[in-house]
Design a protein around this motif. Structure first.
Motif, PDB file in Angstrom:
ATOM      1  N   SER A  58       0.823  -1.203   0.000  1.00  0.00           N
ATOM      2  CA  SER A  58       0.000   0.000   0.000  1.00  0.00           C
ATOM      3  C   SER A  58       0.860   1.257   0.000  1.00  0.00           C
ATOM      4  N   VAL A  59       2.075   1.183   0.534  1.00  0.00           N
ATOM      5  CA  VAL A  59       2.904   2.391   0.582  1.00  0.00           C
ATOM      6  C   VAL A  59       3.395   2.798  -0.795  1.00  0.00           C
ATOM      7  N   ILE A  60       3.437   1.850  -1.736  1.00  0.00           N
ATOM      8  CA  ILE A  60       3.825   2.266  -3.080  1.00  0.00           C
ATOM      9  C   ILE A  60       2.594   2.357  -3.972  1.00  0.00           C
ATOM     10  N   GLY A  61       1.429   2.364  -3.359  1.00  0.00           N
ATOM     11  CA  GLY A  61       0.226   2.683  -4.108  1.00  0.00           C
ATOM     12  C   GLY A  61      -0.472   1.519  -4.762  1.00  0.00           C
ATOM     13  N   LEU A  62      -0.074   0.280  -4.445  1.00  0.00           N
ATOM     14  CA  LEU A  62      -0.832  -0.845  -4.971  1.00  0.00           C
ATOM     15  C   LEU A  62      -2.210  -0.830  -4.312  1.00  0.00           C
ATOM     16  N   GLU A  63      -3.250  -0.910  -5.108  1.00  0.00           N
ATOM     17  CA  GLU A  63      -4.597  -0.758  -4.556  1.00  0.00           C
ATOM     18  C   GLU A  63      -5.097  -2.065  -3.973  1.00  0.00           C
ATOM     19  N   GLU A  64      -4.424  -2.531  -2.940  1.00  0.00           N
ATOM     20  CA  GLU A  64      -4.878  -3.740  -2.268  1.00  0.00           C
ATOM     21  C   GLU A  64      -5.759  -3.341  -1.085  1.00  0.00           C
ATOM     22  N   VAL A  65      -6.147  -4.337  -0.309  1.00  0.00           N
ATOM     23  CA  VAL A  65      -7.157  -4.111   0.724  1.00  0.00           C
ATOM     24  C   VAL A  65      -6.813  -2.961   1.678  1.00  0.00           C
ATOM     25  N   THR A  66      -5.613  -2.985   2.228  1.00  0.00           N
ATOM     26  CA  THR A  66      -5.294  -1.957   3.235  1.00  0.00           C
ATOM     27  C   THR A  66      -5.267  -0.557   2.639  1.00  0.00           C
ATOM     28  N   ARG A  67      -4.703  -0.445   1.422  1.00  0.00           N
ATOM     29  CA  ARG A  67      -4.649   0.867   0.770  1.00  0.00           C
ATOM     30  C   ARG A  67      -6.072   1.380   0.534  1.00  0.00           C
ATOM     31  N   ARG A  68      -6.908   0.489   0.019  1.00  0.00           N
ATOM     32  CA  ARG A  68      -8.278   0.916  -0.278  1.00  0.00           C
ATOM     33  C   ARG A  68      -9.027   1.259   1.013  1.00  0.00           C
ATOM     34  N   ALA A  69      -8.764   0.493   2.065  1.00  0.00           N
ATOM     35  CA  ALA A  69      -9.413   0.789   3.343  1.00  0.00           C
ATOM     36  C   ALA A  69      -8.988   2.170   3.823  1.00  0.00           C
ATOM     37  N   LYS A  70      -7.726   2.489   3.620  1.00  0.00           N
ATOM     38  CA  LYS A  70      -7.214   3.784   4.062  1.00  0.00           C
ATOM     39  C   LYS A  70      -7.860   4.916   3.256  1.00  0.00           C
ATOM     40  N   VAL A  71      -7.983   4.691   1.947  1.00  0.00           N
ATOM     41  CA  VAL A  71      -8.621   5.695   1.088  1.00  0.00           C
ATOM     42  C   VAL A  71     -10.076   5.905   1.528  1.00  0.00           C
ATOM     43  N   VAL A  72     -10.761   4.793   1.785  1.00  0.00           N
ATOM     44  CA  VAL A  72     -12.165   4.891   2.200  1.00  0.00           C
ATOM     45  C   VAL A  72     -12.260   5.570   3.569  1.00  0.00           C
ATOM     46  N   ALA A  73     -11.334   5.219   4.456  1.00  0.00           N
ATOM     47  CA  ALA A  73     -11.335   5.846   5.775  1.00  0.00           C
ATOM     48  C   ALA A  73     -11.214   7.363   5.631  1.00  0.00           C
ATOM     49  N   GLY A  74     -10.326   7.790   4.703  1.00  0.00           N
ATOM     50  CA  GLY A  74     -10.144   9.221   4.475  1.00  0.00           C
ATOM     51  C   GLY A  74     -11.389   9.845   3.886  1.00  0.00           C
ATOM     52  N   THR A  75     -12.042   9.110   3.010  1.00  0.00           N
ATOM     53  CA  THR A  75     -13.198   9.645   2.315  1.00  0.00           C
ATOM     54  C   THR A  75     -14.420   9.736   3.237  1.00  0.00           C
ATOM     55  N   THR A  76     -14.644   8.680   4.015  1.00  0.00           N
ATOM     56  CA  THR A  76     -15.867   8.626   4.832  1.00  0.00           C
ATOM     57  C   THR A  76     -15.674   9.228   6.216  1.00  0.00           C
TER      58      THR A  76
END
Lengths: 228, 263, 259
Positions: A171-189
């Motif tokens: 996720s730190v290099i931007g691969l859109e796996e579960v944790t990265r997406r969860a972090k994006v959603v956390a930021g969004t919601t």
């Protein structure tokens, strides 16, 4: 939690990437690890030292560091090389970077596991094969490899689960796996707990499936031994 | 042209050293077809090493092994060339071996253990191999355990499967390396019974054993090994009870006589 | 052995396929953003990127007839991606600072961005230096806000740093910090507007030319002069034709000036 629900599909989709990266990384680790272990127990001095050195280095390197080295370092190196020989540089995608990093890193552990699994095979079983006139290749494919695999299964199952979890580093290099997406959603919601709980459940489910598969394989390979 | 009783196995001046220690100091003997030879001796006398040198599980330092007319030099398998590998596999196919610790493959059932040779050494079809394996398991009295895995079998049963496995590649000479030493006393009998029936069938057998009774009752010839050499060879009566016995043979046998009296 | 070398070959081929997957898009302009920072950038429920930065970049690219691809890159790695060429432009609500200007061309400003403190609605803080004395203030690590705090408030307050605004606000919720110091616009939209009555802005918004006063800009490596010129020109166009004002209204609830 309510705001997170509509993003469920988006997060779970990331699970495909997580599982994909884990499977490819695991397969690579098995392949490289098996090769290394044959070199380590082999009779050629130089390959043996190289393989042992490899194991030492990669067991020492932090996974995150190596992901960075592959993703940024290899890219810069490729660019320099491409400029020198005058071709368009190949770009390393985050997926490629993380699978290469996981495969190379965990190959070190797999090599150790395979070596131990190989040493655990009683010499008499191999002699019994030789004594009935089996060829060297048949002894390897009919006796050594199956027993090695059986011996290695529990440890390899653990490695698989570790790779699954370590793949979150991608996720730190931007691969859109579960944790990265969860972090994006956390930021969004602005509902971090909801998003991370969904990600956690995703990992739990995959781990449960993998563990069930491992137990199935182990049951299939007990061959009459009593199982506790 | 040749004499009618050409030996099935001829062993000529086999020597074996592990580093500076010479374990076999020139061993020669021959086994006629159908002959059963028991090899006895104290542990460390080199009897197991001798057996392992015959099918080249150990490479002899020098000497020759002949199966019928075909001669195998000690040195020829030191290299790993393709042709010598093929010759070595052929030799091993023609010589069966049973080990002290059975060495059945734990990931294959009794039946699969026996089928391995016919399929992967002789190149038989699976069906052919299976019917042959079932026949051999019946021969050692284990038809009912064909689908059991080695860990589900008693030691005596495992050793009988191992004997069936050895027979499956149609060997000309059978090597037994202390086949009953790892067994509980009550299981020894069933294995010896199978071996006895093989002897009666006219198989050529070399049996390294501590079973003096087997040597006395079944063997045609007994070899007593001491310190890497054959110290005495001859008819069982002669070696086991004859007047010409050496001191070391007498003291070796004395231990067994005491055991037998006690038992 | 043959089987193994066959598998190796297969692995090499598929690896090459993965590697070359991205190599073809030579004419595309790659723009990196971190989609966990609404209203500048976030994702919709379908996973599509949305936000002020996204719309603005698309408008600029349309004005300059550039084909742009916006990538979702984690904040921690966004400058590494820019420096290593993995992305060509960063549009992530960046503040224009002298430090960044040393390394990057920064088309902009496209939004003025004062800093502010938020605290729970019940807080008695007044936002003055004296009032904050001895308090613990949360902010994002390596941000312009952290640098401002370190330069102006060192010794007065304790600074607690996080990798995201959410993490900082989580600790505010738990009471581990007394206030969070961030950008007025982001805090306003993400927390105050999103959860009415939970938080409030304390004190007056702070503008400091060194840290915040130059407003928000994009970041493009200095040696890519063609690209930064195109973005300069495109930005001027969308500000002049009213697109910019329209977008601020859409994302911040009110028209906001670029400067």
């Amino acid at each position: 939690m309510l705001a997170t629900l509509p993003f469920l599909g988006y997060i779970v989709e990331g699970l495909m990437v997580t599982v994909g990266a884990t499977l490819v990384g695991f397969a690579g680790a098995l392949l490289i690890g098996a090769t290394l272990s044959t070199l380590i127990v082999g009779s050629n001095t130089l390959p043996r030292y190289v393989a042992s050195g490899y194991v030492t280095v990669f067991r020492a390197l932090p996974e995150l560091l190596f992901v960075f080295i592959v993703y940024y370092g290899l890219d810069i190196a490729m660019r320099a090389l491409a400029a020198r020989i005058g071709i368009a540089p190949l770009e390393i995608s985050p997926f490629a970077a993380v699978t290469i990093a996981l495969a190379m890193q965990f190959a070190a552990y797999c090599a150790e596991i395979f070596r131990d699994a190989r040493t655990a095979i009683p010499g008499g079983l191999i002699e019994a094969g030789e004594a009935i006139g089996l060829s060297g290749t048949k002894v390897r494919t009919r006796i050594v490899l199956p027993l090695m695999f059986i011996n290695a299964t529990p440890a390899l199952g653990n490695i698989f689960l570790v790779i699954l979890k370590v793949s979150a580093l991608a996720s730190v290099i931007g691969l859109e796996e579960v944790t990265r997406r969860a972090k994006v959603v956390a930021g969004t919601t602005k509902e971090p707990f909801g998003a991370f709980a969904v990600a956690g459940i995703c990992f739990l489910i995959v781990t449960a499936l993998a563990t069930a598969l491992q137990h199935y394989i182990e049951r299939r390979t007990t061959f009459g031994r009593s199982v506790a | 042209m040749k004499a009618v009783t050409r030996p099935a196995l001829t062993v000529s001046d086999i020597r074996k050293s592990f580093g500076p220690i010479e374990v076999l100091k020139g061993v020669s003997f021959a086994a006629a077809p159908g002959e059963v030879i028991s090899i006895i001796g104290a542990s460390g006398s080199g009897k197991s090493t001798l057996l392992r040198c015959l099918n080249f599980l150990e490479n002899p330092t020098s000497g020759k092994v002949a199966l019928g007319d075909e001669v195998f030099e000690a040195t020829e398998f030191a290299s790993t060339g393709r042709r010598s590998r093929a010759r070595l596999m052929g030799l091993r196919r023609r010589m069966g071996m049973v080990f002290q610790s059975f060495n059945l493959w734990p990931h294959r059932s009794a039946l699969e253990n026996v089928m391995e040779g016919p399929i992967h050494v002789l190149g038989r079809s699976k069906a052919e191999a299976e019917s042959k394996a079932l026949e051999l398991l019946a021969r050692v009295g284990l038809s009912h355990r064909a689908h059991a895995y080695p860990t589900e079998l008693s030691g005596g049963q495992q050793q009988r499967v191992a004997i069936a496995r050895m027979l499956a590649t149609d060997p000309e000479v059978l090597l037994f390396d202390e086949p009953t030493s790892a067994l509980d006393p009550e299981l020894v009998g069933e294995v010896l019974a199978v071996m006895k029936s093989l002897a009666q069938e006219g198989r050529t057998m070399l049996v390294v054993t501590h079973e003096i009774a087997f040597a006395r009752d079944v063997a045609d010839k007994v070899i007593f090994m001491n310190q890497g050499q054959i110290e005495q060879i001859g008819h069982p009566d002669e070696v086991l009870t004859g007047e010409a016995r050496s001191d070391s043979l007498r003291s070796f046998l004395a231990r067994f006589e005491r055991d037998e009296i006690r038992a | 052995m043959k089987q193994i070398s066959y598998k190796l070959l297969l692995a090499a081929i598929s690896l090459a396929a993965i590697l070359s997957g991205q190599a073809s898009a030579e004419t595309k302009v790659l723009v990196g953003t971190d989609a966990s920072n609404p209203p500048f950038a976030s994702v919709g429920t379908d996973g599509a990127l949305q936000g002020f930065d996204i719309d603005l970049v698309n408008a600029i690219c349309a004005a300059e007839k550039l084909t742009c691809e916006i990538q979702n890159i984690p904040w921690d790695g966004i400058f590494a991606a820019l420096d290593s060429g993995k992305t060509q432009v960063v549009a992530a609500g960046l503040n224009i600072t002298p430090e960044r200007l040393k390394k990057y061309a920064m088309p902009g400003p496209y939004l003025s961005s004062p800093f502010a403190y938020i605290a729970p609605a019940s807080s008695t803080l007044d936002g003055t230096k004296e009032g904050l004395s001895g308090k613990t203030i949360g902010t994002v690590a390596a941000s312009a806000m952290e640098k401002y705090l370190n330069a102006n408030m060192a010794g007065t307050i304790n600074v607690s740093t996080y990798d995201s605004w959410d993490a900082a606000v989580l600790d505010l919720d738990s009471g581990r910090t007394d206030a969070v110091f961030g950008e007025l616009i982001a805090l306003q939209v993400a927390y105050i507007k999103a959860k009415p009555g939970v938080y409030k802005i304390v004190g007056e918004p702070i503008s400091d030319p060194t840290y915040s006063g130059q407003g928000k800009g994009l970041a493009i490596p200095k040696d890519d002069k063609t690209l930064s010129a195109a973005f300069d020109k495109g930005l001027a166009t969308v500000i002049a034709d009213g697109t910019h004002a329209q977008l601020t209204k859409k994302w911040f609830g009110a028209e906001m000036p670029a400067k």
